[in-house]
Design a protein around this motif. Structure first.
Motif, PDB file in Angstrom:
ATOM      1  N   ARG A  74      44.665  44.611  46.314  1.00  0.00           N
ATOM      2  CA  ARG A  74      44.401  43.175  46.452  1.00  0.00           C
ATOM      3  C   ARG A  74      42.978  42.960  46.941  1.00  0.00           C
ATOM      4  N   ASP A  80      48.859  51.381  49.395  1.00  0.00           N
ATOM      5  CA  ASP A  80      49.697  50.373  48.739  1.00  0.00           C
ATOM      6  C   ASP A  80      49.672  49.089  49.563  1.00  0.00           C
ATOM      7  N   GLN A  81      48.924  48.109  49.075  1.00  0.00           N
ATOM      8  CA  GLN A  81      48.741  46.846  49.798  1.00  0.00           C
ATOM      9  C   GLN A  81      50.025  46.033  49.899  1.00  0.00           C
ATOM     10  N   ARG A  82      50.977  46.286  49.007  1.00  0.00           N
ATOM     11  CA  ARG A  82      52.238  45.539  49.036  1.00  0.00           C
ATOM     12  C   ARG A  82      53.068  45.888  50.267  1.00  0.00           C
ATOM     13  N   ARG A  83      52.845  47.043  50.829  1.00  0.00           N
ATOM     14  CA  ARG A  83      53.673  47.536  51.925  1.00  0.00           C
ATOM     15  C   ARG A  83      53.105  47.179  53.299  1.00  0.00           C
ATOM     16  N   ALA A 108      49.410  46.117  43.911  1.00  0.00           N
ATOM     17  CA  ALA A 108      49.338  47.216  44.873  1.00  0.00           C
ATOM     18  C   ALA A 108      47.937  47.298  45.456  1.00  0.00           C
ATOM     19  N   ASP A 142      50.636  44.677  39.487  1.00  0.00           N
ATOM     20  CA  ASP A 142      51.709  44.544  40.462  1.00  0.00           C
ATOM     21  C   ASP A 142      51.195  44.267  41.878  1.00  0.00           C
TER      22      ASP A 142
END
Length: 137
Positions: free
Chosen positions: A52, A23-26, A50, A48
């Motif tokens: 990228r 999960d790239q968002r984290r 997640a 979203d």
């Protein structure tokens, strides 16, 4: 990359029904994995952010098409699922390219071979992206 001494890729399929992503968002605060089991979940992960980066978005689309091949009962349904993936980020060139590459391979092999073709092609797309990243690094 190594995380706590264990090698990881940004995306892979631990089994034929699951796409696993970092999960790239984290990042960089947390290292979390997400399991995606449907085309809708893959589409959401792309939309979203997640995943990228152009290469990873393309690889995710390739794996999304592998799940689509499992979900679709005919070519028309597969094309609808493909369109749903492309519409998540319509300007993402690698996304559209990977979906079209998958569709072309499935059409050439025949719908009955869709799952095997899509799984194999998804791995190729992800491997090509990993190789490109390694050569840049």
């Amino acid at each position: 990359m190594l995380v706590s001494g264990k090698p990881f890729r940004t995306i892979w399929m631990p089994d034929a029904a699951t796409v696993r992503i970092i999960d790239q968002r984290r990042l960089p605060w947390s290292f979390d994995l997400l399991d995606l089991r449907t085309v809708a979940e893959v589409a959401h992960a792309i939309k979203d952010m997640a995943v990228r980066g152009a290469g990873l978005i393309g690889a995710t689309a390739g794996y999304g098409m592998a799940l689509a091949a499992c979900e679709a009962s005919d070519m028309a349904e597969l094309e609808v699922l493909a369109t749903s993936l492309v519409q998540t980020r319509p300007t993402a060139v690698n996304l559209s390219w990977a979906v079209q590459r998958q569709l072309a391979g499935i059409r050439a092999a025949g719908f009955d071979q869709r799952v095997e073709v899509a799984l194999r092609e998804a791995e190729r797309i992800a491997d090509e992206d990993a190789e490109a990243c390694e050569s840049i690094g």
